[in-house]
Design a protein around this motif. Structure first.
Motif, PDB file in Angstrom:
ATOM      1  N   THR A  52       0.872  -1.175   0.000  1.00 42.40           N
ATOM      2  CA  THR A  52       0.000   0.000   0.000  1.00 42.40           C
ATOM      3  C   THR A  52       0.912   1.229   0.000  1.00 42.40           C
ATOM      4  OG1 THR A  52      -0.049   0.354   2.382  1.00 42.40           O
ATOM      5  CG2 THR A  52      -1.583  -1.294   1.495  1.00 42.40           C
ATOM      6  N   GLY A  53       0.294   2.393   0.028  1.00 42.43           N
ATOM      7  CA  GLY A  53       1.094   3.624   0.050  1.00 42.43           C
ATOM      8  C   GLY A  53       1.964   3.753   1.289  1.00 42.43           C
ATOM      9  N   MET A  74      -1.531  -1.372  -3.925  1.00 40.37           N
ATOM     10  CA  MET A  74      -2.989  -1.227  -3.858  1.00 40.37           C
ATOM     11  C   MET A  74      -3.298   0.275  -3.778  1.00 40.37           C
ATOM     12  SD  MET A  74      -5.592  -2.890  -1.080  1.00 40.37           S
ATOM     13  CE  MET A  74      -7.082  -1.980  -0.683  1.00 40.37           C
ATOM     14  N   ALA A  75      -3.001   0.957  -4.854  1.00 41.78           N
ATOM     15  CA  ALA A  75      -3.176   2.415  -4.951  1.00 41.78           C
ATOM     16  C   ALA A  75      -2.921   2.784  -6.399  1.00 41.78           C
ATOM     17  CB  ALA A  75      -2.178   3.148  -4.057  1.00 41.78           C
ATOM     18  N   VAL A  76      -3.549   3.852  -6.847  1.00 37.60           N
ATOM     19  CA  VAL A  76      -3.211   4.336  -8.192  1.00 37.60           C
ATOM     20  C   VAL A  76      -1.915   5.136  -8.145  1.00 37.60           C
ATOM     21  CG1 VAL A  76      -4.651   6.449  -8.077  1.00 37.60           C
ATOM     22  CG2 VAL A  76      -4.109   5.440 -10.290  1.00 37.60           C
ATOM     23  N   GLY A  77      -1.723   5.909  -7.071  1.00 34.70           N
ATOM     24  CA  GLY A  77      -0.494   6.688  -6.914  1.00 34.70           C
ATOM     25  C   GLY A  77       0.640   5.753  -6.539  1.00 34.70           C
ATOM     26  N   LEU A 100     -10.746   3.131  -9.122  1.00 37.12           N
ATOM     27  CA  LEU A 100     -11.074   4.097  -8.059  1.00 37.12           C
ATOM     28  C   LEU A 100     -11.422   5.482  -8.598  1.00 37.12           C
ATOM     29  CD1 LEU A 100      -8.273   5.555  -8.383  1.00 37.12           C
ATOM     30  CD2 LEU A 100      -7.531   4.337  -6.368  1.00 37.12           C
ATOM     31  N   ARG A 239      -1.852  14.176  -3.127  1.00 38.46           N
ATOM     32  CA  ARG A 239      -0.845  13.684  -2.200  1.00 38.46           C
ATOM     33  C   ARG A 239      -0.393  14.815  -1.298  1.00 38.46           C
ATOM     34  NH1 ARG A 239      -2.079   9.316  -2.858  1.00 38.46           N
ATOM     35  NH2 ARG A 239      -0.906   7.509  -3.571  1.00 38.46           N
ATOM     36  N   HIS A 286      -7.278  10.724   4.471  1.00 38.62           N
ATOM     37  CA  HIS A 286      -6.902   9.995   3.236  1.00 38.62           C
ATOM     38  C   HIS A 286      -7.916   8.887   2.929  1.00 38.62           C
ATOM     39  CE1 HIS A 286      -3.238   8.992   0.512  1.00 38.62           C
ATOM     40  NE2 HIS A 286      -4.370   8.664  -0.085  1.00 38.62           N
ATOM     41  N   SER A 289     -10.678   7.193  -1.685  1.00 45.07           N
ATOM     42  CA  SER A 289     -11.047   5.951  -2.396  1.00 45.07           C
ATOM     43  C   SER A 289     -11.809   4.981  -1.497  1.00 45.07           C
ATOM     44  CB  SER A 289      -9.788   5.255  -2.940  1.00 45.07           C
ATOM     45  OG  SER A 289      -9.004   4.742  -1.874  1.00 45.07           O
ATOM     46  N   ARG A 295     -12.581  -0.254  -2.534  1.00 39.66           N
ATOM     47  CA  ARG A 295     -11.425  -0.879  -1.869  1.00 39.66           C
ATOM     48  C   ARG A 295     -11.340  -2.367  -2.247  1.00 39.66           C
ATOM     49  NH1 ARG A 295      -9.413   2.544   2.322  1.00 39.66           N
ATOM     50  NH2 ARG A 295      -8.899   4.424   1.121  1.00 39.66           N
ATOM     51  N   MET A 298      -9.846  -2.448  -5.694  1.00 36.07           N
ATOM     52  CA  MET A 298      -8.406  -2.152  -5.646  1.00 36.07           C
ATOM     53  C   MET A 298      -7.610  -3.361  -5.180  1.00 36.07           C
ATOM     54  SD  MET A 298      -8.738   1.628  -3.930  1.00 36.07           S
ATOM     55  CE  MET A 298      -6.998   1.919  -3.628  1.00 36.07           C
TER      56      MET A 298
END
Ligand code: 8YV
Length: 329
Positions: A52-53, A74-77, A100, A239, A286, A289, A295, A298
């Motif tokens: 994850t982030g 598990m994030a687009v960023g 997401l 972010r 945060h 999403s 979730r 994702m």
């Protein structure tokens, strides 16, 4: 049969873990503790990680984990990944785009509206028992419908926010992005390209949806805030670090802009203490999403990426596909 070993760095849906167990020996993290310095030791003997982030995958980590071949965020960023370092080591990095987009756009729009219409401030006022009577200027904010929506970063989520503004709220949409959209896309969205300076000056409600990088660090600082309208709102769902939070707190305190909505913070989960004291900022942890369905999607997409990559298939959302096919274990 020699099954690949993978680490799932944080707690995720048990169903997704079960699915991974059909393919891999899975080390999971049911306590959900952020592994930090414990990440590299835990990755020993693992070929894949679902991250994850919260986990930083950089050159030092990769050097310490030479068996690692796939990191599925598990994030687009993916600013928590050093993509150049991954590519140099032949490690595939993947993310979770698309699934997401609409959920995150919903939240960005809601946060923008909450700031403009002073919803969190009003709720706190009511809960404190201060609502004694109606008054003509009680908690008056600024209109969203018909206003100018400024979008900095016109990717998938930015475009989804633009659609909401233009089609649902009759907003005039202006944007700035590293690359300008094709004319047909601009026409479909009813969005007009501006320089960053023009965007700052014209937006009634500015929403940040750009990826974080060295280039976008403090893209909004004191100088940029000074160029905005004093009636404007700023919303950051991208972010932490894109906004200079200390400078934003000063601008909000001094009324240089009217309000802000922040879902991401420099150094989160820590929040700049000055922001916590200000009435005209809506603060959320945060969660843009964070719907159950999104979730789940994702987690499943991250799992798809890990499974496909480590079983010789085609991972659906690679960031550095040039490393494919993966080197043998
Ligand atoms: C995640 C996000 O919840 O996808 C992103 O880039 O910021 C969020 O959707 C977070 O990064 C956890 O991985």
């Amino acid at each position: 049969m020699n099954r690949p070993h993978v680490l799932v760095t944080r707690a995720i849906f048990p169903e997704t873990i079960e699915r991974l167990r059909e393919h891999f020996e899975v080390d999971d993290n049911p306590t959900d503790a952020v592994l930090g310095a414990g990440l590299a030791p835990r990755l020993q003997g693992k070929q894949g990680a679902l991250t994850t982030g919260s986990e930083r995958i950089d050159a030092a980590l990769l050097a310490a984990c030479p068996g690692l071949r796939v990191v599925a965020n598990m994030a687009v960023g993916y600013n928590n990944f050093d993509i150049a370092a991954c590519t140099a080591r032949g490690v595939l990095a993947t993310n979770t785009p698309d699934v997401l987009t609409e959920t995150t756009a919903d939240f960005g729009f809601a946060l923008m509206m909450a700031g403009a219409r002073r919803m969190a401030e009003g709720e706190r006022f009511l809960r404190r028992g201060e609502w004694k009577k109606w008054s003509y200027d009680m908690l008056t904010g600024s209109d969203v419908h018909g206003a100018t929506l400024g979008i900095l970063g016109m990717g998938r989520i930015g475009q989804a926010i633009a659609r909401r503004g233009a089609l649902g709220f009759g907003m005039k949409v202006v944007y700035h992005n590293r690359s300008r959209l094709p004319a047909a896309a601009e026409a479909a969205l009813g969005a007009r390209y501006l320089t960053k300076g023009e965007l700052l000056a014209q937006a009634d409600h500015l929403v940040l949806v750009l990826p974080y990088s060295a280039e976008s660090h403090h893209a909004i600082g004191a100088g940029e805030l000074a160029q905005m309208k004093p009636t404007a709102t700023l919303t950051n769902i991208a972010r932490g670090g894109i906004v200079d939070d200390a400078a934003l707190a000063v601008a909000l305190r001094d009324g240089r802009i009217a309000a802000a909505g922040l879902d991401v913070f420099e150094g989160e989960p820590a929040v700049h203490p000055d922001l916590l004291t200000l009435p005209n900022v809506v603060l959320t942890p945060h969660i843009a999403s964070a719907t159950v369905a999104t979730r789940r999607a994702m987690a499943e997409l991250a799992a798809d990426n890990l499974i496909e990559a480590l079983t010789g298939g085609v991972p659906p959302s690679p960031i550095n596909p040039q490393v494919l096919p993966l080197r043998p274990a």
